[in-house]
Design an enzyme around this catalytic site. Structure first.
Site, PDB file in Angstrom:
ATOM      1  N   HIS A 407      -0.975  -6.074 109.221  1.00  0.00           N
ATOM      2  CA  HIS A 407      -0.880  -4.877 110.074  1.00  0.00           C
ATOM      3  C   HIS A 407       0.424  -4.771 110.836  1.00  0.00           C
ATOM      4  O   HIS A 407       0.554  -3.908 111.704  1.00  0.00           O
ATOM      5  CB  HIS A 407      -2.028  -4.836 111.079  1.00  0.00           C
ATOM      6  CG  HIS A 407      -3.368  -4.587 110.467  1.00  0.00           C
ATOM      7  ND1 HIS A 407      -3.904  -3.331 110.312  1.00  0.00           N
ATOM      8  CD2 HIS A 407      -4.270  -5.443 109.951  1.00  0.00           C
ATOM      9  CE1 HIS A 407      -5.096  -3.425 109.745  1.00  0.00           C
ATOM     10  NE2 HIS A 407      -5.344  -4.698 109.512  1.00  0.00           N
ATOM     11  N   LYS A 605      -0.969   5.819 123.255  1.00  0.00           N
ATOM     12  CA  LYS A 605      -1.013   4.604 122.441  1.00  0.00           C
ATOM     13  C   LYS A 605      -0.636   3.440 123.335  1.00  0.00           C
ATOM     14  O   LYS A 605      -0.168   3.648 124.455  1.00  0.00           O
ATOM     15  CB  LYS A 605      -0.063   4.694 121.234  1.00  0.00           C
ATOM     16  CG  LYS A 605       1.302   5.290 121.557  1.00  0.00           C
ATOM     17  CD  LYS A 605       2.136   5.494 120.308  1.00  0.00           C
ATOM     18  CE  LYS A 605       1.943   6.820 119.615  1.00  0.00           C
ATOM     19  NZ  LYS A 605       1.466   6.739 118.258  1.00  0.00           N
ATOM     20  N   ARG A 606      -0.830   2.191 122.832  1.00  0.00           N
ATOM     21  CA  ARG A 606      -0.398   1.051 123.639  1.00  0.00           C
ATOM     22  C   ARG A 606       1.078   1.208 124.024  1.00  0.00           C
ATOM     23  O   ARG A 606       1.876   1.751 123.252  1.00  0.00           O
ATOM     24  CB  ARG A 606      -0.592  -0.258 122.848  1.00  0.00           C
ATOM     25  CG  ARG A 606      -2.031  -0.753 122.821  1.00  0.00           C
ATOM     26  CD  ARG A 606      -2.601  -1.052 124.182  1.00  0.00           C
ATOM     27  NE  ARG A 606      -2.034  -2.234 124.789  1.00  0.00           N
ATOM     28  CZ  ARG A 606      -2.633  -3.407 124.891  1.00  0.00           C
ATOM     29  NH1 ARG A 606      -3.835  -3.583 124.409  1.00  0.00           N
ATOM     30  NH2 ARG A 606      -2.041  -4.426 125.472  1.00  0.00           N
ATOM     31  N   LYS A 611       7.289   1.517 120.234  1.00  0.00           N
ATOM     32  CA  LYS A 611       6.659   2.835 120.136  1.00  0.00           C
ATOM     33  C   LYS A 611       7.452   3.900 120.895  1.00  0.00           C
ATOM     34  O   LYS A 611       7.201   5.089 120.784  1.00  0.00           O
ATOM     35  CB  LYS A 611       5.226   2.778 120.664  1.00  0.00           C
ATOM     36  CG  LYS A 611       4.293   1.946 119.780  1.00  0.00           C
ATOM     37  CD  LYS A 611       2.887   1.924 120.352  1.00  0.00           C
ATOM     38  CE  LYS A 611       1.929   1.010 119.620  1.00  0.00           C
ATOM     39  NZ  LYS A 611       1.392   1.590 118.371  1.00  0.00           N
ATOM     40  N   THR A 716      -2.563   5.526 113.544  1.00  0.00           N
ATOM     41  CA  THR A 716      -3.768   6.240 113.127  1.00  0.00           C
ATOM     42  C   THR A 716      -4.031   7.413 114.058  1.00  0.00           C
ATOM     43  O   THR A 716      -4.714   8.366 113.676  1.00  0.00           O
ATOM     44  CB  THR A 716      -5.000   5.309 113.112  1.00  0.00           C
ATOM     45  OG1 THR A 716      -4.970   4.484 114.272  1.00  0.00           O
ATOM     46  CG2 THR A 716      -5.003   4.444 111.865  1.00  0.00           C
ATOM     47  N   LYS A 720      -5.332  11.574 113.700  1.00  0.00           N
ATOM     48  CA  LYS A 720      -6.366  12.241 114.506  1.00  0.00           C
ATOM     49  C   LYS A 720      -5.852  13.572 115.062  1.00  0.00           C
ATOM     50  O   LYS A 720      -6.555  14.579 115.048  1.00  0.00           O
ATOM     51  CB  LYS A 720      -6.814  11.313 115.645  1.00  0.00           C
ATOM     52  CG  LYS A 720      -7.483  10.041 115.120  1.00  0.00           C
ATOM     53  CD  LYS A 720      -7.670   8.962 116.181  1.00  0.00           C
ATOM     54  CE  LYS A 720      -8.033   7.644 115.489  1.00  0.00           C
ATOM     55  NZ  LYS A 720      -7.893   6.468 116.352  1.00  0.00           N
TER      56      LYS A 720
HETATM   57  C1  NBG Z   1      -1.439  -2.095 114.114  1.00  0.00           C
HETATM   58  C2  NBG Z   1      -0.206  -1.284 113.747  1.00  0.00           C
HETATM   59  C3  NBG Z   1      -0.558   0.190 113.607  1.00  0.00           C
HETATM   60  C4  NBG Z   1      -1.681   0.345 112.621  1.00  0.00           C
HETATM   61  C5  NBG Z   1      -2.852  -0.515 113.064  1.00  0.00           C
HETATM   62  C6  NBG Z   1      -3.988  -0.452 112.088  1.00  0.00           C
HETATM   63  C7  NBG Z   1      -1.511  -4.412 114.919  1.00  0.00           C
HETATM   64  C8  NBG Z   1      -1.074  -5.821 114.691  1.00  0.00           C
HETATM   65  N1  NBG Z   1      -1.080  -3.496 114.053  1.00  0.00           N
HETATM   66  O1  NBG Z   1       0.579   0.890 113.149  1.00  0.00           O
HETATM   67  O2  NBG Z   1       0.791  -1.447 114.700  1.00  0.00           O
HETATM   68  O3  NBG Z   1      -2.073   1.687 112.529  1.00  0.00           O
HETATM   69  O4  NBG Z   1      -2.463  -1.871 113.161  1.00  0.00           O
HETATM   70  O5  NBG Z   1      -3.562  -0.803 110.808  1.00  0.00           O
HETATM   71  O6  NBG Z   1      -2.222  -4.159 115.861  1.00  0.00           O
END
Ligand code: NBG
Length: 872
Positions: A407, A605-606, A611, A716, A720
């Protein structure tokens, strides 16, 4: 009776512990003619006593009142919204249990191949509304609840989010569970039942993020889980591992902890199939440690029981940062969870009565990132030490069972564990990891054979990174122990293949490495969060929503409606009401008034440098400074904009926290400026959560996904927003690329440098730096204003601003001008309202690909090789 007891018997059950099957795993016996025998008592009496799902209003209200009277021990006289929510939730839970029971029984009988999704995070959010919608009972409950004198919306608000995750990775796991059940796939999730989920975020008067624990279970019983106190496994830590001559090893001593199961029911959409998410809670094996008890060391005895319970007490609030603190506890969590899950999986497999060589025909295990990588050495340990299977056969079984999803390619987020810690905590697993490296027929020799003399390559690929201390590279272990490896969007999977796992691709061949682009569940992220839009879609497509929600490509049929003025009017009116709903939320929670005639621009988002929320707030300040310079006449032509931010920063992430502070303090100045406040306001909504996202997403005109190219694996939330008709402002990164392909590039606003350019730009920043004043004067002006104290003491922000002035790893200076350019194009496009609505409709209509149903079916077909098993 004697008052003397033998301490050896304390804490031991009178009868040996048996695994008593109360709810699952039971298969009926048949008589000589093959007919099923009724298991006990009179079949007729049982059948008359059994109930089915309540789907008529009178039976629903009866059940709710029943729970008020008995489960809650209350009456109509003393029932508040919370009590009414609890009673209604218990009533729905009863229905879920019926379906869940039938599902588990049916799966057991059919014994299909099953897939297990191992994730350290499941960011489920609220359950009540989702369960009602999936069961198709929302209207009946609304009516019933209203007859009892309550309002459904008020009850829904009573539920606390289950926030057992940090962000996208945990929410993806939750979407995949919903899709597995909806597509009738035999999939179980395995995770941890944290006492404390992700922290609650507060904002101090200075604008600083403060963290507060989230005791989400404190409100009493959680109606959405079934405590399964009879399903327990013992998990060992520390101790010694002694190799035996036959290849096995004896791991003994150390600490033993008990894993207790809690089952969360996961209902599919308009199907009986209700899957299971099994969460483990840690308990001391005995109430206290007998040895210390005998020695009279009470304090130590209590301590050991505390440390057992601590394992599942808190979710690590980390996102894309390698856990630097409390490492041991985090590793303990990972092992505790994988060991309990594997013991459970192996037990279920053994019930089928097949030889272990067929394990991969019945079991697929999906590793959600590297967190559950210990499943690989743990399964080896079970097969070798407990089942006495030879090394080579065991390795075959493991590598045909396990699948790994990566991920992130950010180097700082790739897990590594110090060898000394592993040796101490998991001595047997460390032996197995070394064996994987060195035993003939496996890794080390095979690499040497394929690339003779290439020592560099061996060092790069090794499971162990040299250094002080040496470290185990979990991504490498996950890769070589898996049957397939995938990334989560096309670009990301390509980066996995060409960067972090390049050597492995050359060694094992390309076919093992592929892509499954992430997806989202349209049940929660359209039907539930945007009910009016959902109703309009059903009306327009002339089908029940249960059809298109499970076949999202049907949205394409909306395309011609973009040309229909009446339809556009309805579409826009829904967007407007969603804006008002958000404004109402902000008003009631924060006491702030939001201008609903403005364009809504959202980034949620976080908080992380990659980001680039920083880019966004710097852009906002630039807009503010530009507005200030305009004449009154010029300002009249400006498109009013409200900018929303929400997101949490990891508690130790100083720079990310400074960004929050800058947003909050910039908002304080900008929002009260009489010259500009009708044209620009900024809000930082604290304590971002799934539930807050459900209000924000349907209201957006545009949303921002502006990571430095090559850093966001997928994203993701971008999906949405677009599904809800919000347009995308973004970089050419992650799933943004595929979204643009699907909805058409003319419906998104792209900017910024592309991935191949990033490395060189970073090199230039390091070795040929150009001052910001020269490179990007507009940005330099913004930075100067912040330093100069426009938003309070500028000195506070220097460390943040310096990350841009020096090094600029995330390329803010390189992308700022094109970012501002993209926002200008947004303003231009928004002037033509009719054309804008067309873009919005076309965007939604083309989002079918991004359903998590599509994604989960790809995993089921191309990876796990499992098939739907419909519960009759
Ligand atoms: C996160 C990514 C996102 C991705 C999500 C789900 C982690 C390690 N990765 O871009 O930064 O959408 O995983 O796949 O949290």
């Amino acid at each position: 009776m004697t008052s003397v007891i033998d301490p050896k018997t304390i804490g031991k059950p009178a009868r040996p512990r048996r695994h008593v099957r109360t709810l699952t795993g039971y298969t009926p016996e048949t008589d000589d003619s093959g007919k099923e025998k009724w298991p006990r008592g009179e079949e007729k009496v049982w059948k008359e006593g059994s109930r089915s799902v309540n789907n008529e209003v009178p039976s629903i209200t009866k059940s709710i009142v029943n729970h008020v009277q008995t489960s809650l021990a209350r009456q109509a006289y003393n029932l508040d919204d919370l009590g009414a929510y609890q009673a209604a939730a218990l009533s729905v839970r009863d229905d879920l249990i019926l379906n869940w029971n039938d599902t588990q029984m049916h799966y057991t009988r059919k014994a299909p191949k099953r897939a297990y999704y191992l994730s350290l995070e499941f960011l489920m959010g609220r359950t009540f509304d989702n369960a009602l919608l999936n069961l198709g009972l929302k209207d009946q409950y609304r009516e019933g609840v209203s007859k009892l004198g309550f309002n459904m919306e008020d009850l829904l608000e009573q539920e606390r989010d289950a926030a057992l995750g940090n962000g996208g990775l945990g929410r993806l796991a939750a979407c995949y569970l919903d899709s597995s059940a909806s597509q009738e796939l035999p999939v179980w999730g395995y995770g941890l039942r944290y006492q404390y989920g992700i922290f609650q975020q507060l904002i101090s008067p200075e604008g600083q993020q403060l963290e507060q624990p989230d005791p989400w279970l404190a409100g009493g019983e959680n109606p959405w889980e079934l405590p399964r106190l009879d399903v327990t496994y013992e998990v060992r830590f520390y101790g010694t591992a002694e190799r035996l001559p036959d290849g096995r090893a004896l791991w003994q001593g150390g600490q033993e902890v008990l894993a207790v199961a809690y089952d969360v029911m996961v209902p599919g959409c308009y199907t009986k199939n209700t899957n299971n998410l099994r969460l483990w809670e840690s308990k001391p094996k005995r109430g206290f440690d007998l040895n210390s008890f005998n020695a009279g060391d009470y304090e130590h005895a209590v301590e050991s029981s505390n440390s057992a319970a601590a394992i599942t007490s808190v979710l690590y609030p980390n996102d894309h940062t390698y856990v630097r603190f409390g490492k041991e506890l985090r590793l303990k969590q990972q092992y505790f969870w994988t060991a309990a899950s594997l013991a459970d999986i192996v037990r279920r497999f053994k019930n089928i009565g097949k030889p272990f060589s067929q394990f991969p025909d019945y079991v697929a295990i999906q590793l959600n990132d590297t967190h559950p990588t210990l499943a690989i050495p743990e399964l080896m340990r079970i097969l070798i030490d407990e089942e006495e299977i030879a090394w080579g056969k065991a390795w075959d079984i493991v590598t045909n069972t396990v699948f790994y999803t990566n991920h992130t390619v950010l180097p700082e987020a790739l897990e590594k564990w110090p060898v000394p810690l592993m040796e101490h905590l998991l001595p047997r697993h460390m032996q197995i990891i070394y064996d994987i490296l060195f035993l003939t027929t496996t890794f080390h020799q095979a690499v040497e054979k394929k690339f003779p003399g290439d020592r560099d390559r061996l060092a790069r690929m090794s499971l162990i990174e040299e250094g002080f201390p040496k470290q185990v590279r979990m991504a490498h272990l996950a890769c070589i122990g898996s049957r397939k490896v995938n990334g989560v969007a096309e670009l990301h999977s390509e980066l996995v293949r060409t960067t972090i796992l390049k050597d492995f691709v050359e060694f094992e061949g390309l076919s093992k490495f592929s892509n499954v682009t992430n997806g989202i569940t349209p049940r929660r992220w359209l039907d539930q969060c945007n009910p009016e839009l959902s109703a309009l879609i059903s009306k327009t497509l002339k089908v029940d929503k249960s059809v298109w929600l499970k076949d999202l490509d049907r949205l394409k049929e909306l395309l011609p409606c973009a040309e229909d003025a009446a339809f556009r009017k309805e579409w826009a009116a829904i967007k407007q009401r969603n804006k008002e709903r958000l404004a109402h939320h902000v008003e009631t929670t924060l006491g702030l008034t939001v201008n609903t005639n403005a364009m809504f621009d959202v980034q949620i988002k976080r908080l992380h440098e990659y980001k680039r929320q920083t880019l966004n707030i710097l852009g906002v300040i630039h807009r503010y400074l530009t507005l200030k310079k305009m004449t009154a006449a010029e300002r009249k032509k400006v498109n009013p904009r409200v900018v929303f931010f929400a997101g949490k920063a990891a508690p130790g992430y100083y720079i990310a926290k400074l960004t929050i502070r800058l947003i909050v303090n910039a908002a304080r100045v900008i929002n009260v400026d009489p010259e500009t406040r009708d044209l620009l306001t900024v809000y930082f909504l604290p304590d971002y959560s799934v539930s807050l996202a459900e209000v924000l997403i349907p209201s957006s005109d545009i949303s921002q996904h502006i990571s430095t190219a090559g850093t966001e694996a997928s994203g993701t939330s971008n999906m949405k927003f677009c599904l809800n008709g919000g347009l995308l402002v973004g970089t050419v990164d992650g799933a943004n690329i595929e979204i643009a392909e699907a909805v058409g590039e003319n419906n998104v606003f792209f900017f910024g440098h592309l991935t191949p350019a990033v490395e060189d730009l970073r090199y230039q920043h390091m070795y040929h730096p150009v001052p910001v004043e020269e490179k990007c004067p507009a940005l330099a002006n913004v930075l100067d204003k912040i330093s100069g104290g426009l938003f309070g003491d500028g000195g506070v922000y220097e460390p943040l601003l310096n990350t841009i002035r020096q090094g600029d790893y995330y390329l803010i200076t390189d992308d700022f001008d094109s970012y501002i350019g993209a926002l200008e194009m947004v303003d231009q496009a928004y002037l033509d309202k009719e054309e804008w609505i067309k873009k919005s409709i076309r965007t939604t209509a083309n989002m079918g690909k991004f359903s998590s149903d599509r994604a989960i079916l790809e995993y089921a077909e191309s990876y796990w090789n499992i098939e739907p098993v419909k519960v009759p």
